[in-house]
Design a protein around this motif. Structure first.
Motif, mmCIF file in Angstrom:
data_model
loop_
_atom_site.group_PDB
_atom_site.id
_atom_site.type_symbol
_atom_site.label_atom_id
_atom_site.label_comp_id
_atom_site.label_asym_id
_atom_site.label_seq_id
_atom_site.Cartn_x
_atom_site.Cartn_y
_atom_site.Cartn_z
ATOM 1 N N GLU A 16 -12.338 -21.852 17.906
ATOM 2 C CA GLU A 16 -13.353 -21.285 17.015
ATOM 3 C C GLU A 16 -12.969 -19.883 16.551
ATOM 4 N N GLU A 17 -12.443 -19.057 17.459
ATOM 5 C CA GLU A 17 -12.121 -17.683 17.116
ATOM 6 C C GLU A 17 -10.939 -17.558 16.153
ATOM 7 N N LEU A 18 -10.175 -18.638 15.957
ATOM 8 C CA LEU A 18 -9.027 -18.617 15.047
ATOM 9 C C LEU A 18 -9.334 -19.287 13.703
ATOM 10 N N ARG A 19 -10.487 -19.853 13.584
ATOM 11 C CA ARG A 19 -10.834 -20.666 12.417
ATOM 12 C C ARG A 19 -10.724 -19.913 11.091
ATOM 13 N N ASP A 20 -11.078 -18.650 11.048
ATOM 14 C CA ASP A 20 -11.076 -17.898 9.793
ATOM 15 C C ASP A 20 -9.759 -17.177 9.512
ATOM 16 N N LEU A 21 -8.770 -17.338 10.371
ATOM 17 C CA LEU A 21 -7.462 -16.714 10.168
ATOM 18 C C LEU A 21 -6.591 -17.608 9.278
ATOM 19 N N PRO A 22 -5.516 -17.053 8.724
ATOM 20 C CA PRO A 22 -4.607 -17.873 7.920
ATOM 21 C C PRO A 22 -4.062 -19.049 8.740
#
Length: 160
Positions: A16-22
């Motif tokens: 979840e914490e990586l979802r908005d990263l490239p």
């Protein structure tokens, strides 16, 4: 004898914490993992050549022909004890030979044996086949664009 199908690694779970990263860097890691697994398919699963560090030493020896242990440590950025241990194992398994240099017997010159050369040729053949498979269907222009983009990523990540 029928060849076993390759068991590929599963991708890491979505976080979840990586979802908005490239997405590109993680996709690149997964592509890299698949490339590595496909190249290693069919190679020895035991012994020193199962270690990536030993493969890197072998690659340098294949290009250089022969080298001192110190040169190999400098080229690979491995510590000299690490190189010494790996070469001892590679020698024991018949991939390399180490002989003292004639002008300075303290310096060990390392070269690939016939077994090492054969392993390297087979390994490079798998790399070539794998690279062709990975790029199947790409136009030369698409490949050039991909290379340019990956080089930009590489430059962004290099230590400065």
């Amino acid at each position: 004898m029928k060849k076993q199908s390759l068991v590929l690694p599963s991708p890491p779970p979505e976080r979840e914490e990586l979802r908005d990263l490239p997405q590109a860097p993680r996709l690149l890691m997964n592509v890299s993992r698949l490339l590595r697994y496909r190249v290693r398919d069919g190679e020895a699963r035991e012994g020193v050549m199962d270690q990536q560090a030993a493969r890197l030493l072998m690659a340098h020896l294949a290009v250089l022909g022969e080298a001192s242990q110190l040169t190999l440590a400098e080229k690979t950025h491995f510590s000299t004890p690490t190189v010494s241990i790996l070469l001892r194992k590679m020698e024991k398994e018949g991939y390399v030979t180490r002989v003292p240099r004639t002008d300075d017997r303290r310096v060990m010159q390392v070269s690939l044996t016939e077994k090492g050369l054969a392993f390297d040729r087979e390994h490079v053949g798998r790399i070539m086949e794998n690279d062709r498979r990975a790029m199947a269907g790409f136009t030369p222009e698409e490949e050039a664009t991909l290379v340019a983009l990956l080089l930009r990523m590489y430059e962004n990540l290099k230590e400065k």
